[in-house]
Write a protein that holds these residues in place. Structure first.
Motif, PDB file in Angstrom:
ATOM      1  N   VAL A 130     -17.679 -32.555 -15.662  1.00 15.27           N
ATOM      2  CA  VAL A 130     -17.279 -31.164 -15.468  1.00 15.27           C
ATOM      3  C   VAL A 130     -16.489 -30.713 -16.697  1.00 15.27           C
ATOM      4  CG1 VAL A 130     -16.085 -29.527 -13.978  1.00 15.27           C
ATOM      5  CG2 VAL A 130     -17.185 -31.552 -12.983  1.00 15.27           C
ATOM      6  N   CYS A 131     -17.111 -29.887 -17.515  1.00 19.08           N
ATOM      7  CA  CYS A 131     -16.440 -29.380 -18.717  1.00 19.08           C
ATOM      8  C   CYS A 131     -15.496 -28.254 -18.301  1.00 19.08           C
ATOM      9  CB  CYS A 131     -17.471 -28.860 -19.722  1.00 19.08           C
ATOM     10  SG  CYS A 131     -18.697 -30.083 -20.227  1.00 19.08           S
ATOM     11  N   TRP A 132     -14.217 -28.451 -18.559  1.00 15.52           N
ATOM     12  CA  TRP A 132     -13.210 -27.485 -18.094  1.00 15.52           C
ATOM     13  C   TRP A 132     -12.147 -27.336 -19.166  1.00 15.52           C
ATOM     14  CZ3 TRP A 132      -8.823 -28.000 -14.040  1.00 15.52           C
ATOM     15  CH2 TRP A 132      -8.534 -26.737 -13.475  1.00 15.52           C
ATOM     16  N   GLU A 133     -11.790 -26.092 -19.448  1.00 14.41           N
ATOM     17  CA  GLU A 133     -10.828 -25.838 -20.512  1.00 14.41           C
ATOM     18  C   GLU A 133      -9.440 -26.370 -20.187  1.00 14.41           C
ATOM     19  OE1 GLU A 133     -11.144 -22.151 -17.926  1.00 14.41           O
ATOM     20  OE2 GLU A 133     -12.501 -23.626 -18.827  1.00 14.41           O
ATOM     21  N   PRO A 167      -7.339 -32.454 -19.453  1.00 13.23           N
ATOM     22  CA  PRO A 167      -6.408 -33.025 -20.433  1.00 13.23           C
ATOM     23  C   PRO A 167      -7.130 -33.498 -21.688  1.00 13.23           C
ATOM     24  CG  PRO A 167      -6.770 -34.538 -18.595  1.00 13.23           C
ATOM     25  CD  PRO A 167      -7.414 -33.243 -18.211  1.00 13.23           C
ATOM     26  N   GLY A 168      -6.424 -33.521 -22.789  1.00 10.71           N
ATOM     27  CA  GLY A 168      -7.023 -33.938 -24.047  1.00 10.71           C
ATOM     28  C   GLY A 168      -7.532 -35.363 -24.035  1.00 10.71           C
ATOM     29  N   SER A 169      -7.015 -36.174 -23.101  1.00 13.09           N
ATOM     30  CA  SER A 169      -7.443 -37.568 -23.008  1.00 13.09           C
ATOM     31  C   SER A 169      -8.753 -37.729 -22.241  1.00 13.09           C
ATOM     32  CB  SER A 169      -6.350 -38.394 -22.314  1.00 13.09           C
ATOM     33  OG  SER A 169      -6.079 -37.875 -21.011  1.00 13.09           O
ATOM     34  N   ALA A 170      -9.257 -36.645 -21.634  1.00 12.07           N
ATOM     35  CA  ALA A 170     -10.476 -36.728 -20.820  1.00 12.07           C
ATOM     36  C   ALA A 170     -11.699 -36.648 -21.727  1.00 12.07           C
ATOM     37  CB  ALA A 170     -10.485 -35.611 -19.778  1.00 12.07           C
ATOM     38  N   ARG A 171     -11.945 -37.726 -22.460  1.00 15.12           N
ATOM     39  CA  ARG A 171     -13.011 -37.726 -23.455  1.00 15.12           C
ATOM     40  C   ARG A 171     -14.381 -37.923 -22.813  1.00 15.12           C
ATOM     41  NH1 ARG A 171     -12.236 -41.452 -28.402  1.00 15.12           N
ATOM     42  NH2 ARG A 171     -12.449 -43.053 -26.786  1.00 15.12           N
ATOM     43  N   LEU A 172     -15.338 -37.165 -23.303  1.00 11.14           N
ATOM     44  CA  LEU A 172     -16.696 -37.255 -22.789  1.00 11.14           C
ATOM     45  C   LEU A 172     -17.251 -38.662 -22.959  1.00 11.14           C
ATOM     46  CD1 LEU A 172     -19.508 -34.664 -23.193  1.00 11.14           C
ATOM     47  CD2 LEU A 172     -19.908 -36.996 -23.998  1.00 11.14           C
ATOM     48  N   ARG A 173     -17.003 -39.261 -24.100  1.00 12.52           N
ATOM     49  CA  ARG A 173     -17.536 -40.603 -24.367  1.00 12.52           C
ATOM     50  C   ARG A 173     -17.008 -41.616 -23.358  1.00 12.52           C
ATOM     51  NH1 ARG A 173     -16.581 -45.197 -27.917  1.00 12.52           N
ATOM     52  NH2 ARG A 173     -18.596 -45.935 -28.705  1.00 12.52           N
ATOM     53  N   ASP A 174     -15.722 -41.540 -23.039  1.00 10.41           N
ATOM     54  CA  ASP A 174     -15.141 -42.465 -22.073  1.00 10.41           C
ATOM     55  C   ASP A 174     -15.741 -42.258 -20.685  1.00 10.41           C
ATOM     56  OD1 ASP A 174     -13.535 -43.421 -24.089  1.00 10.41           O
ATOM     57  OD2 ASP A 174     -11.785 -42.209 -23.526  1.00 10.41           O
ATOM     58  N   ALA A 175     -15.979 -41.007 -20.312  1.00 12.18           N
ATOM     59  CA  ALA A 175     -16.552 -40.719 -18.997  1.00 12.18           C
ATOM     60  C   ALA A 175     -17.963 -41.284 -18.883  1.00 12.18           C
ATOM     61  CB  ALA A 175     -16.559 -39.215 -18.748  1.00 12.18           C
ATOM     62  N   VAL A 176     -18.770 -41.136 -19.937  1.00  9.23           N
ATOM     63  CA  VAL A 176     -20.135 -41.657 -19.915  1.00  9.23           C
ATOM     64  C   VAL A 176     -20.122 -43.177 -19.858  1.00  9.23           C
ATOM     65  CG1 VAL A 176     -22.274 -41.870 -21.230  1.00  9.23           C
ATOM     66  CG2 VAL A 176     -21.107 -39.659 -21.097  1.00  9.23           C
ATOM     67  N   LEU A 204     -13.499 -34.782 -15.002  1.00  8.32           N
ATOM     68  CA  LEU A 204     -13.285 -33.711 -15.962  1.00  8.32           C
ATOM     69  C   LEU A 204     -13.500 -34.251 -17.374  1.00  8.32           C
ATOM     70  CD1 LEU A 204      -9.998 -32.057 -14.628  1.00  8.32           C
ATOM     71  CD2 LEU A 204     -12.338 -31.244 -14.316  1.00  8.32           C
ATOM     72  N   VAL A 205     -14.020 -33.405 -18.251  1.00  5.58           N
ATOM     73  CA  VAL A 205     -14.121 -33.777 -19.660  1.00  5.58           C
ATOM     74  C   VAL A 205     -13.708 -32.581 -20.503  1.00  5.58           C
ATOM     75  CG1 VAL A 205     -15.932 -35.495 -19.332  1.00  5.58           C
ATOM     76  CG2 VAL A 205     -16.565 -33.136 -19.825  1.00  5.58           C
ATOM     77  N   THR A 206     -13.187 -32.869 -21.678  1.00  6.44           N
ATOM     78  CA  THR A 206     -12.842 -31.835 -22.642  1.00  6.44           C
ATOM     79  C   THR A 206     -13.829 -31.872 -23.797  1.00  6.44           C
ATOM     80  OG1 THR A 206     -11.136 -31.040 -24.164  1.00  6.44           O
ATOM     81  CG2 THR A 206     -11.222 -33.409 -23.784  1.00  6.44           C
ATOM     82  N   LEU A 207     -14.093 -30.724 -24.367  1.00  5.64           N
ATOM     83  CA  LEU A 207     -14.937 -30.637 -25.559  1.00  5.64           C
ATOM     84  C   LEU A 207     -14.101 -30.389 -26.802  1.00  5.64           C
ATOM     85  CD1 LEU A 207     -17.939 -28.543 -24.139  1.00  5.64           C
ATOM     86  CD2 LEU A 207     -17.747 -31.028 -24.387  1.00  5.64           C
ATOM     87  N   GLY A 208     -12.804 -30.697 -26.695  1.00 11.71           N
ATOM     88  CA  GLY A 208     -11.925 -30.567 -27.844  1.00 11.71           C
ATOM     89  C   GLY A 208     -11.081 -29.307 -27.783  1.00 11.71           C
ATOM     90  N   PRO A 209     -10.237 -29.100 -28.781  1.00  9.35           N
ATOM     91  CA  PRO A 209      -9.292 -27.988 -28.750  1.00  9.35           C
ATOM     92  C   PRO A 209      -9.910 -26.620 -29.029  1.00  9.35           C
ATOM     93  CG  PRO A 209      -9.100 -29.193 -30.821  1.00  9.35           C
ATOM     94  CD  PRO A 209     -10.042 -29.976 -29.965  1.00  9.35           C
TER      95      PRO A 209
END
Length: 300
Positions: free
Chosen positions: A174-177, A180-189, A232-237
């Motif tokens: 779930v990409c959400w603005e 947290p910054g630590s919610a990296r997409l790579r780690d989730a995958v 949750l995942v972040t796509l960066g700042p």
């Protein structure tokens, strides 16, 4: 140079008994073939109704349809990792942009989602007309980019209806603005592949992108509750437009799974975890195939 590519809806080329036979293209594809000014002796790529790949040589034309012979036949490719995009309904032609470019990237299915903050509201005939338009765009993009299959595109649905599709997915991102910054997409995958004991090639991952204004907190809660591997995942700042996020996020997931020229580095680590007994029970990776038909039947 890549060959012009056509998808057949009702013709299985291995069942053809004659050496030269008509390529039964849809009316739109027949027009496209005419625009391309295909000539005798040219070759075209064909994915038939059984998803088998053929390279065909044009021998002649009959009633605007190419008469062809089979030059080469390959069995259907293994499905490989599959990424579904749940895209919040967006204004103007943004949905078309997302579907076109995400198809080129390799997304296999699209679910347009009507969200609380979606400016666009579609129902009845408008929803059906839009869906047909989106499916035509997905087909055109698949032909242009050489995809092995045409992505599925569902009619718009609510967040709750969309969440019901994702129970068996390997992961739901779930990409959400507000992630947290630590919610990296790579780690989730990587984490989902390890926990579910799923090779990258068999992964079925859903990516959720909200509309303009993003997802409401209650919608995020619904999506996170739909699957044990939802996160949750972040796509960066950077603040990305919805149509940008809808292309970038699935592209990053496909890259992590070994697509787009990458070789996934996490398969060895996952295998080591299995051997060491860190992971106990396997979970089957679910396929997205046929889901939209089931949902459509439920909604009638």
């Amino acid at each position: 140079m890549s060959l012009p590519r056509f998808f057949l809806e009702n013709q299985v080329l291995s069942a053809e008994t004659e050496a030269v036979f008509p390529l039964r293209l849809s009316p739109d594809d027949a027009k496209h073939a005419k625009v391309l000014r295909l000539a005798r002796g040219e070759h075209v790529a064909v994915i038939d109704a059984a998803s088998d790949y053929f390279e065909c040589e044009i021998v002649d034309f009959s009633d605007s349809l190419p008469m062809v012979s089979v030059a080469r036949h390959e069995e259907a490719d293994a499905a490989g990792p599959q990424v579904m995009l749940l895209q919040g309904l967006a204004k103007g032609d943004k949905m078309e942009t997302v579907i076109r470019h995400a198809t080129e990237v390799g997304v296999v299915a699209f679910v347009p989602v009507s969200c609380k903050r979606s400016v666009v509201k579609l129902d009845g005939k408008k929803a059906a007309a839009k869906t047909e338009r989106w499916r035509a765009i997905a087909k055109s993009a698949a032909m242009q980019s050489g995809q092995p299959r045409i992505p599925e595109v569902s009619e718009p649905m609510s967040v709750r209806e969309a969440a019901a599709l994702l129970v068996g997915a390997t992961a739901v991102l779930v990409c959400w603005e507000e992630a947290p910054g630590s919610a990296r997409l790579r780690d989730a995958v990587q984490g989902a592949l390890a926990v579910t004991r799923t090779p990258a090639a068999d992964a079925r991952i859903a990516v959720v992108v909200g509309p303009e204004g993003g997802l409401a907190s209650e919608e995020v809660d619904t999506l996170l509750a739909c699957n044990p591997q939802a996160s949750l995942v972040t796509l960066g700042p950077s603040i990305l437009r919805t149509e940008t996020a809808g292309i970038v996020a699935p592209a990053l997931v496909l890259y992590e799974l070994g697509g787009m020229g990458n070789t996934p580095a996490h398969d060895d680590a996952s295998a080591s975890a299995f051997e060491d007994g860190i992971i106990e029970a396997p979970l089957a990776a679910a396929s997205f195939a046929g889901m939209f038909a089931d949902v459509g039947a439920d909604n009638e």
